[in-house]
Design a protein around this motif. Structure first.
Motif, PDB file in Angstrom:
ATOM      1  N   LEU A 230       0.696  -1.330   0.019  1.00 50.24           N
ATOM      2  CA  LEU A 230      -0.210  -0.158  -0.005  1.00 50.24           C
ATOM      3  C   LEU A 230       0.849   1.249  -0.182  1.00 50.24           C
ATOM      4  CD1 LEU A 230      -3.070   0.767  -0.020  1.00 50.24           C
ATOM      5  CD2 LEU A 230      -3.240   0.282   2.059  1.00 50.24           C
ATOM      6  N   GLN A 231       0.758   2.028  -1.002  1.00 51.27           N
ATOM      7  CA  GLN A 231       1.445   3.249  -1.826  1.00 51.27           C
ATOM      8  C   GLN A 231       0.373   4.798  -0.664  1.00 51.27           C
ATOM      9  OE1 GLN A 231       2.809   3.631  -4.970  1.00 51.27           O
ATOM     10  NE2 GLN A 231       3.345   6.274  -4.981  1.00 51.27           N
ATOM     11  N   SER A 232       0.938   5.369   0.461  1.00 50.65           N
ATOM     12  CA  SER A 232      -0.006   6.758   0.795  1.00 50.65           C
ATOM     13  C   SER A 232       0.655   7.888   1.278  1.00 50.65           C
ATOM     14  CB  SER A 232      -0.373   6.131   1.870  1.00 50.65           C
ATOM     15  OG  SER A 232      -0.819   4.727   2.603  1.00 50.65           O
ATOM     16  N   THR A 233      -0.037   9.317   0.621  1.00 45.73           N
ATOM     17  CA  THR A 233      -0.143  10.266   0.479  1.00 45.73           C
ATOM     18  C   THR A 233      -0.416  10.882   1.814  1.00 45.73           C
ATOM     19  OG1 THR A 233      -0.817  10.625  -2.095  1.00 45.73           O
ATOM     20  CG2 THR A 233       1.930   9.745  -1.655  1.00 45.73           C
TER      21      THR A 233
ATOM     22  N   GLY B 170      -6.331  18.206   3.698  1.00 45.16           N
ATOM     23  CA  GLY B 170      -7.478  18.094   5.062  1.00 45.16           C
ATOM     24  C   GLY B 170      -6.321  17.168   5.808  1.00 45.16           C
ATOM     25  N   ASN B 171      -7.347  15.810   6.264  1.00 44.48           N
ATOM     26  CA  ASN B 171      -7.053  14.924   6.687  1.00 44.48           C
ATOM     27  C   ASN B 171      -6.967  13.609   5.910  1.00 44.48           C
ATOM     28  OD1 ASN B 171      -6.359  17.018   9.659  1.00 44.48           O
ATOM     29  ND2 ASN B 171      -9.109  17.323   9.187  1.00 44.48           N
ATOM     30  N   GLY B 172      -7.034  13.478   5.299  1.00 43.71           N
ATOM     31  CA  GLY B 172      -7.248  12.068   4.309  1.00 43.71           C
ATOM     32  C   GLY B 172      -6.259  11.470   3.738  1.00 43.71           C
ATOM     33  N   TRP B 173      -6.042  10.404   3.408  1.00 42.25           N
ATOM     34  CA  TRP B 173      -4.502   9.926   2.655  1.00 42.25           C
ATOM     35  C   TRP B 173      -5.256   9.684   1.137  1.00 42.25           C
ATOM     36  CZ3 TRP B 173       0.400   9.152   4.999  1.00 42.25           C
ATOM     37  CH2 TRP B 173       0.461   9.593   5.960  1.00 42.25           C
ATOM     38  N   HIS B 174      -4.653   9.462   0.064  1.00 43.31           N
ATOM     39  CA  HIS B 174      -4.565   8.563  -1.321  1.00 43.31           C
ATOM     40  C   HIS B 174      -4.098   7.718  -0.835  1.00 43.31           C
ATOM     41  CE1 HIS B 174      -6.433  12.567  -3.547  1.00 43.31           C
ATOM     42  NE2 HIS B 174      -5.354  13.096  -2.772  1.00 43.31           N
ATOM     43  N   HIS B 175      -4.432   6.821  -1.596  1.00 37.67           N
ATOM     44  CA  HIS B 175      -3.755   5.663  -1.784  1.00 37.67           C
ATOM     45  C   HIS B 175      -3.822   4.429  -2.422  1.00 37.67           C
ATOM     46  CE1 HIS B 175      -4.756   5.531   2.983  1.00 37.67           C
ATOM     47  NE2 HIS B 175      -5.463   5.601   3.078  1.00 37.67           N
ATOM     48  N   GLY B 176      -2.556   3.641  -2.712  1.00 34.38           N
ATOM     49  CA  GLY B 176      -2.546   2.978  -3.769  1.00 34.38           C
ATOM     50  C   GLY B 176      -1.525   1.784  -3.555  1.00 34.38           C
ATOM     51  N   LEU B 177      -2.914   0.613  -4.084  1.00 32.96           N
ATOM     52  CA  LEU B 177      -2.123  -0.784  -3.445  1.00 32.96           C
ATOM     53  C   LEU B 177      -1.657  -1.579  -4.938  1.00 32.96           C
ATOM     54  CD1 LEU B 177      -3.120  -3.590  -2.030  1.00 32.96           C
ATOM     55  CD2 LEU B 177      -4.764  -3.811  -3.702  1.00 32.96           C
ATOM     56  N   TRP B 178      -0.102  -1.575  -4.527  1.00 34.64           N
ATOM     57  CA  TRP B 178       0.084  -2.374  -5.450  1.00 34.64           C
ATOM     58  C   TRP B 178       0.388  -3.781  -5.887  1.00 34.64           C
ATOM     59  CZ3 TRP B 178       3.198  -0.226  -9.388  1.00 34.64           C
ATOM     60  CH2 TRP B 178       3.785   1.809  -9.190  1.00 34.64           C
ATOM     61  N   LEU B 179       0.034  -4.745  -6.707  1.00 34.50           N
ATOM     62  CA  LEU B 179      -0.510  -5.970  -6.766  1.00 34.50           C
ATOM     63  C   LEU B 179       0.639  -6.638  -7.997  1.00 34.50           C
ATOM     64  CD1 LEU B 179      -3.750  -6.149  -6.290  1.00 34.50           C
ATOM     65  CD2 LEU B 179      -1.981  -6.742  -4.198  1.00 34.50           C
ATOM     66  N   ASN B 180       1.261  -8.142  -7.921  1.00 31.53           N
ATOM     67  CA  ASN B 180       1.504  -8.701  -8.854  1.00 31.53           C
ATOM     68  C   ASN B 180       1.366  -8.417 -10.264  1.00 31.53           C
ATOM     69  OD1 ASN B 180       4.431  -9.210  -7.761  1.00 31.53           O
ATOM     70  ND2 ASN B 180       3.310 -10.896  -7.306  1.00 31.53           N
TER      71      ASN B 180
ATOM     72  N   HIS C 295      -3.643   0.193  -8.618  1.00 33.25           N
ATOM     73  CA  HIS C 295      -4.568   0.642  -7.850  1.00 33.25           C
ATOM     74  C   HIS C 295      -5.146   1.115  -7.027  1.00 33.25           C
ATOM     75  CE1 HIS C 295      -6.504  -2.953 -10.534  1.00 33.25           C
ATOM     76  NE2 HIS C 295      -5.171  -3.424  -9.745  1.00 33.25           N
ATOM     77  N   PRO C 296      -6.133   2.919  -7.723  1.00 32.63           N
ATOM     78  CA  PRO C 296      -6.333   3.748  -6.517  1.00 32.63           C
ATOM     79  C   PRO C 296      -7.299   2.868  -5.120  1.00 32.63           C
ATOM     80  CG  PRO C 296      -7.068   4.021  -8.847  1.00 32.63           C
ATOM     81  CD  PRO C 296      -6.679   2.463  -8.750  1.00 32.63           C
ATOM     82  N   LEU C 297      -7.128   3.544  -3.803  1.00 32.76           N
ATOM     83  CA  LEU C 297      -7.738   2.642  -3.134  1.00 32.76           C
ATOM     84  C   LEU C 297      -8.463   4.159  -2.789  1.00 32.76           C
ATOM     85  CD1 LEU C 297      -6.536  -0.356  -2.114  1.00 32.76           C
ATOM     86  CD2 LEU C 297      -8.249  -0.500  -3.689  1.00 32.76           C
ATOM     87  N   ARG C 298      -9.289   3.720  -1.697  1.00 34.38           N
ATOM     88  CA  ARG C 298     -10.144   4.483  -0.787  1.00 34.38           C
ATOM     89  C   ARG C 298     -10.832   3.271   0.410  1.00 34.38           C
ATOM     90  NH1 ARG C 298     -12.433   9.712  -1.790  1.00 34.38           N
ATOM     91  NH2 ARG C 298     -12.390  10.203  -4.924  1.00 34.38           N
ATOM     92  N   LEU C 299      -9.931   4.050   0.869  1.00 28.05           N
ATOM     93  CA  LEU C 299     -10.391   3.127   3.219  1.00 28.05           C
ATOM     94  C   LEU C 299     -11.084   3.991   3.564  1.00 28.05           C
ATOM     95  CD1 LEU C 299      -6.696   1.770   2.759  1.00 28.05           C
ATOM     96  CD2 LEU C 299      -8.938   0.864   2.355  1.00 28.05           C
ATOM     97  N   GLY C 300     -11.040   3.599   4.542  1.00 26.94           N
ATOM     98  CA  GLY C 300     -11.978   4.381   5.550  1.00 26.94           C
ATOM     99  C   GLY C 300     -11.138   4.767   6.865  1.00 26.94           C
TER     100      GLY C 300
END
Length: 280
Positions: free
Chosen positions: A220-223, A227-237, A275-280
């Protein structure tokens, strides 16, 4: 065109074409990613006058854009070439600074030669983030900038270090740094690599198709987001899952699993996919 031909003397344009011809297969037009720091010329294939200033890069406008990658060509210019006459070499040396002008580079690179190590491939990166100490590949970092770096390593690692491979540089900054191989060139010195840095904090995760099914490693690549949130990218084979699947995701030191639908990828290579992800 990047050689500033209007400043060449009469007759030097054909000589420049002839001098560049042996290196023609080393320059590449590569796709552009929306979150990528562009270094070098940017071209729009839909326009008659294709070259663009970098500030025109906007989200959702990258499908017909290509960046000109000159890394292998710049290395090859310094290789011994017994059949190249002296005047051709001098002409190339005279124009090459135009290819690297400040207006064509977003980040200034710091020339250096320091030892570094790489963790190669998603499986080994996942293991390293779990402190399992997988094998590393040793290299020399020849230059570095906020957007990427140029490395030199042994050719024996060439099979692992393909273009599009995901890497982790454990000691380059205060936290482990994800990177991707964007070009490579091999000569008598060894294997040169051009890396693109992937900003964000890397964390190990596990994916399952069902709560008790087989686990698959992910990163999981998180930036930070405004505001207070994060952008996440999920790296997979590459090839493990397909778009639209509902997966069970588990973070390190978290006992519960979260169901996440897998959205369309925003970066893919023959080896890995993000893949971009939204995590609560």
């Amino acid at each position: 065109a990047l050689s500033n031909p209007f400043h060449l003397a009469e007759g030097e344009c054909p000589r420049l074409f002839a001098a560049l011809a042996p290196f023609a297969d080393l320059a590449r037009l590569l796709p552009v990613e929306e979150d990528e720091d562009i270094e070098g010329a940017l071209l729009d294939l839909s326009l008659d006058q294709a070259s663009l200033p970098q500030q025109t890069l906007t989200p959702g406008n990258t499908e017909l854009l290509r960046r000109l990658e000159l890394g292998p060509l710049l290395i090859a210019l310094h290789e011994p070439a017994p059949l190249q006459d002296r005047s051709a070499r001098e002409l190339l040396e005279r124009v090459r600074h135009n290819w690297l002008g400040r207006q064509q580079r977003r980040h200034d690179r710091a020339e250096q030669a320091i030892a570094c190590s790489m963790v190669v491939g998603l499986q080994h990166i996942h293991a390293h983030l779990l402190e399992h100490r997988p094998l590393r590949v040793e290299a020399q970092m020849l230059d570095n900038s906020p957007g990427g770096a140029r490395l030199l390593c042994s050719p024996q690692h060439g099979q692992q270090l393909q273009v599009g491979q995901l890497l982790l540089l454990p000691e380059t900054s205060s936290s482990p740094l994800l990177a991707m191989v964007r070009w490579r060139h091999q000569n008598a010195d060894g294997l040169y690599l051009g890396l693109r840095y992937l900003k964000g904090l890397p964390r190990p995760v596990w994916l399952r198709r069902a709560p008790n099914a087989q686990t698959h490693p992910g990163v999981l690549q998180s930036t930070p987001a405004p505001g207070n949130g994060w952008h996440h990218g999920l790296w997979l084979n590459q090839g493990q899952f397909v778009e639209g699947e509902n997966l069970w995701l588990q973070l390190l030191n978290v006992n519960t699993q979260t169901i996440v639908p897998l959205p369309a990828a925003n970066l893919k290579t023959p080896l890995v996919i993000r893949h971009p992800l939204r995590l609560g």
